[in-house]
Design an enzyme around this catalytic site. Structure first.
Site, PDB file in Angstrom:
ATOM      1  N   SER A  97      -3.018   6.247   1.241  1.00  0.00           N
ATOM      2  CA  SER A  97      -4.465   6.309   1.489  1.00  0.00           C
ATOM      3  C   SER A  97      -5.069   7.673   1.164  1.00  0.00           C
ATOM      4  CB  SER A  97      -4.775   5.912   2.935  1.00  0.00           C
ATOM      5  OG  SER A  97      -4.110   6.769   3.833  1.00  0.00           O
ATOM      6  N   HIS A 128       0.699  -7.117   3.821  1.00  0.00           N
ATOM      7  CA  HIS A 128       0.518  -7.257   2.364  1.00  0.00           C
ATOM      8  C   HIS A 128       0.679  -8.697   1.872  1.00  0.00           C
ATOM      9  CE1 HIS A 128       0.719  -2.914   1.301  1.00  0.00           C
ATOM     10  NE2 HIS A 128       1.475  -2.834   2.382  1.00  0.00           N
ATOM     11  N   GLU A 147      -0.338  -9.854  -0.809  1.00  0.00           N
ATOM     12  CA  GLU A 147      -0.122  -9.814  -2.273  1.00  0.00           C
ATOM     13  C   GLU A 147       1.367  -9.734  -2.620  1.00  0.00           C
ATOM     14  OE1 GLU A 147      -1.119  -7.376  -0.410  1.00  0.00           O
ATOM     15  OE2 GLU A 147      -0.360  -5.452  -1.121  1.00  0.00           O
ATOM     16  N   GLY A 171      -0.943   1.476  -0.706  1.00  0.00           N
ATOM     17  CA  GLY A 171      -0.485   2.634  -1.476  1.00  0.00           C
ATOM     18  C   GLY A 171      -0.488   3.830  -0.550  1.00  0.00           C
ATOM     19  N   ILE A 212       4.625  -2.550   5.469  1.00  0.00           N
ATOM     20  CA  ILE A 212       5.323  -1.428   4.831  1.00  0.00           C
ATOM     21  C   ILE A 212       4.657  -0.115   5.265  1.00  0.00           C
ATOM     22  CG2 ILE A 212       5.992  -0.374   2.620  1.00  0.00           C
ATOM     23  CD1 ILE A 212       5.679  -3.235   1.400  1.00  0.00           C
ATOM     24  N   ARG A 213       5.356   0.659   6.048  1.00  0.00           N
ATOM     25  CA  ARG A 213       4.766   1.893   6.603  1.00  0.00           C
ATOM     26  C   ARG A 213       3.313   1.647   7.018  1.00  0.00           C
ATOM     27  NH1 ARG A 213       4.082   6.191   3.770  1.00  0.00           N
ATOM     28  NH2 ARG A 213       3.913   5.085   1.799  1.00  0.00           N
ATOM     29  N   CYS A 223      -3.568  -2.601   4.075  1.00  0.00           N
ATOM     30  CA  CYS A 223      -2.752  -1.447   4.492  1.00  0.00           C
ATOM     31  C   CYS A 223      -3.463  -0.120   4.203  1.00  0.00           C
ATOM     32  CB  CYS A 223      -1.380  -1.551   3.845  1.00  0.00           C
ATOM     33  SG  CYS A 223      -0.152  -0.638   4.773  1.00  0.00           S
TER      34      CYS A 223
HETATM   35  N1  GLN Z   1       1.433   4.685   5.022  1.00  0.00           N
HETATM   36  C1  GLN Z   1       0.443   4.524   3.997  1.00  0.00           C
HETATM   37  C2  GLN Z   1      -0.784   5.395   4.280  1.00  0.00           C
HETATM   38  O1  GLN Z   1      -0.894   5.919   5.335  1.00  0.00           O
HETATM   39  C3  GLN Z   1       0.004   3.079   3.878  1.00  0.00           C
HETATM   40  C4  GLN Z   1       1.179   2.226   3.446  1.00  0.00           C
HETATM   41  C5  GLN Z   1       0.819   1.029   2.625  1.00  0.00           C
HETATM   42  O2  GLN Z   1      -0.277   0.905   2.080  1.00  0.00           O
HETATM   43  N2  GLN Z   1       1.787   0.153   2.457  1.00  0.00           N
HETATM   44  O3  GLN Z   1      -1.608   5.556   3.431  1.00  0.00           O
END
Ligand code: GLN
Length: 190
Positions: free
Chosen positions: A49, A169, A171, A47, A133-134, A79
């Protein structure tokens, strides 16, 4: 079976709960410190952070998570969850749990490829489809941390005692094996 909770403040906690269901675990949604009672293992989802960290602090969940960890609760962060577990976050003083001896840099896979999939090889599990993802990059993992998988020379799944952290991820796949690994960890330490 161990009792597993999923931190449900923000992010993709529902996907973790679904995955745990496939592993025959009826997971608890954790929003308040008292929800952690009797929990043997906690998943911190992906999500944002900063948002999860701030909410954790507002609800005093951070203190309770650290206390339960010291009493033997296992934790798995994916993540954003891995960022929240880290001791060092490059260029950021955002709230965190400060439990895992790694340095991370947020969003460090670059803009064009800030979301991608890559086949990983995980120790004890084998080939696994990594969805990033990012994602943050784990820049350093101190001595005593087991690197269970790498992408190139970058650790993507690490373990320190009963903490597991991935920058990808599981999940979001149909593959239960990383979650099963964590359930076993929570079972052993419970
Ligand atoms: N880029 C998000 C962060 O820095 C982490 C991305 C993710 O949890 N998919 O919090």
């Amino acid at each position: 079976m161990p009792k597993i909770g999923v931190l449900a403040l923000q992010g993709d906690f529902r996907e973790h709960i679904e995955m745990l269901k496939k592993c025959k675990i009826d997971a608890a949604e954790i929003r308040l410190p008292e929800d952690l009672k009797d929990v043997d293992g906690l998943i911190i989802p992906g999500g944002e952070s900063t948002v999860i960290g701030n909410l954790m602090q507002i609800h005093s969940l951070d203190k309770e998570i650290i206390k339960k960890y010291k009493m033997g609760m296992a934790i798995y962060g994916t993540c954003a969850g891995a960022i929240l577990l880290a001791k060092y976050i490059a260029g950021s003083s955002q709230p965190r749990l400060n439990l895992l001896d790694i340095s991370v840099k947020r969003n460090d896979y670059g803009r064009q490829i800030d979301s991608f999939e890559s086949e990983l090889n995980i120790d004890g599990i084998g080939k696994f489809n990594g969805i990033f993802i990012r994602a943050p990059v784990i820049k350093k993992a101190r001595n005593g941390i087991k690197v269970l998988s790498k992408l190139g020379n970058k650790p993507v799944l690490v373990r320190q005692n009963n903490i597991l952290a991935s920058t990808f991820h599981p999940e979001l796949t149909n593959d239960k094996r990383v979650h099963e690994y964590f359930i076993e960890l929570a079972d052993k330490t419970s």
